[in-house]
Every structure is written in C-alpha cells, then in structure tokens.
Design an enzyme around this catalytic site. Structure first.
Site, PDB file in Angstrom:
ATOM      1  N   ASP A   1       0.852  -1.192   0.000  1.00 44.27           N
ATOM      2  CA  ASP A   1       0.000   0.000   0.000  1.00 44.27           C
ATOM      3  C   ASP A   1       0.885   1.239   0.000  1.00 44.27           C
ATOM      4  O   ASP A   1       1.750   1.393   0.875  1.00 44.27           O
ATOM      5  CB  ASP A   1      -0.912   0.014   1.228  1.00 44.27           C
ATOM      6  CG  ASP A   1      -1.976  -1.075   1.173  1.00 44.27           C
ATOM      7  OD1 ASP A   1      -2.027  -1.803   0.167  1.00 44.27           O
ATOM      8  OD2 ASP A   1      -2.758  -1.180   2.136  1.00 44.27           O
TER       9      ASP A   1
ATOM     10  N   ASP B   1     -15.609  -2.733  -0.895  1.00 45.24           N
ATOM     11  CA  ASP B   1     -15.139  -2.504   0.470  1.00 45.24           C
ATOM     12  C   ASP B   1     -16.344  -2.224   1.356  1.00 45.24           C
ATOM     13  O   ASP B   1     -17.073  -1.249   1.124  1.00 45.24           O
ATOM     14  CB  ASP B   1     -14.173  -1.320   0.502  1.00 45.24           C
ATOM     15  CG  ASP B   1     -13.030  -1.492  -0.499  1.00 45.24           C
ATOM     16  OD1 ASP B   1     -12.551  -2.625  -0.637  1.00 45.24           O
ATOM     17  OD2 ASP B   1     -12.635  -0.497  -1.131  1.00 45.24           O
TER      18      ASP B   1
END
Length: 238
Positions: A8, A129
């Site tokens: 990330d 998500d």
C-alpha cells in the site's frame, strides 16, 4: 490457493493502515525493496494500492508504481484513484496487468462497462469494500447505501468477473477475515472470482477461506510483520 501480497503506497512509501484509517499508519517501508523481496521469494502476483490516489480520487503514486512494474515480472493488480478511462490507459500501457475500480463502480457504473468493453474483463476488477454491510468509497472515507451483494450483482451484470472484497472492520486488525461474508457472496455468485482481502493473520485463516470456497486472498500486514513467514505463504500457494 492464489495469494497476492499487498503493498500500500502513501507518499511514495509502503505503509499499513488499520481499518483504512489514514491517521493510523504503521510499518513504513521502501516499496521497491518489498517488491523485490516478494519476487525473490517466488510470488507471482502482487496487489498494489495507491492510498494517496484513493483519497485524491486520481492517480498519485504513478512514478513508484512504474518503477515496481519495471523491476518485477510478477502479475500486478492495482487499485486506488482509478476513475477514468484515461487513467486506466496509462497504467495498462506501462504494463499493469489488472486494474481495480472501487468508488467509480458505485458513482459511475457505466465507466466499468466501458472499461471492460475497451480493455477486456480480464484487465478490470471491482473492489467492494464494506463497512457494517454497506459499500465504502473514496478511500473508505465515505459510506454509501449500497450493499456488497447488490453491487456485486450489478457489476456482474455489466461484465465484471473478478471482485476484491474487503471487510473494513477486519482490515489491518490481524484477527481473521470475515469468512462468512465471503462465503455468502461466493455462494450467491458462483461464477464470480472473489479475492478475499482484510484480516488474514495465519495459515489457518487461509484454510478457512478455502473451506468457504474462496481460492484467492490478499495478504497485507501478516507478511510485512512476519506473522506469516513468506516461505510458509509460498508453500500454502503451492
């Protein structure tokens, strides 16, 4: 089981967030070193997220992403801030193998259909998500009223075949994935490829996902902290 170690990106560095909270940053590392380490360990798939891009709603970490692409022959999927066909074209041109559309799947579903028509369903995935059963967008800063099941159904009707599903409450917590959510979605849509994301902390968690019918998973904090050794992960992948 197909495994995707995650990197990330925030401000050009590899970081881990807890439950997607940009104020809870840990494990700042060199993403190029991490990508090389994973390649050397034999992993054939990488999962990259442009966290700056997700928040800014446009690509930000393009330079470091390009360098990672140049450095490794692994299959790379990328998400974060990908909201236009032009952005997709840029990343696919530099050799990114698959792009993950998240927020735009909620706000502009026609874009997803256009992308699949232009680039192919094997190059476009949708990230779902969830927070308390609802789909979160904009780097998880906003929660919509759409459910994960509804979004998956709508996107599948538009030609999407691959979905990355994250339970935000599990992300970065090292407490195990939401196997029930994933199993329910997979059973409801058996033709879809669902990649589990968030919460994996042990090989036992991966086995639970397999039992739930999930054949691919993203591994984040667990590999970076050493909670699961890379050699053991590679053995699990086969």
């Amino acid at each position: 089981m197909k495994l995707y170690p995650a990197i990330d990106l925030l401000n050009g560095k590899s970081v881990r967030l807890t439950q997607g909270d940009y104020d809870q940053v840990s494990l700042t590392e060199d993403p190029l070193y991490q990508a090389q380490r994973l390649t050397d360990a034999g992993f054939a798939h990488l999962h990259l997220v442009d966290l700056d891009g997700a928040r800014a709603q446009r690509p930000i970490n393009r330079r470091i992403i390009t360098r990672i692409r140049e450095q490794t022959s692994a299959f790379i999927e990328l998400g974060g801030g990908i909201r236009t066909l032009a952005a997709m074209e840029i990343y696919l041109t530099i050799g990114i193998d698959r792009l993950i559309v998240g927020s735009a799947a909620v706000s502009d579903p026609d874009l997803v259909e256009q992308a699949i028509a232009r680039f192919g369903s094997n190059r476009i995935a949708v990230g779902i998500d969830t927070r308390a059963g609802k789909v979160a967008t904009n780097g998880w800063l906003t929660t919509s009223q759409q459910t994960a099941n509804a979004l998956l159904t709508a996107m599948q009707q538009r030609g999407v075949t691959t979905f990355i599903v994250t339970d935000i409450a599990k992300d970065g917590m090292m407490q195990g994935p939401n196997a029930q959510l994933l199993a329910d979605l997979q059973q409801a849509m058996p033709q879809a490829t669902i990649i589990a994301s968030g919460g994996v902390s042990s090989l036992a968690d991966l086995r639970r996902l397999q039992t739930a019918g999930i054949q691919a998973a993203i591994i984040g904090k667990a590999w970076q902290t050493g909670a699961i050794e890379l050699a053991m992960l590679k053995q699990m992948e086969g």
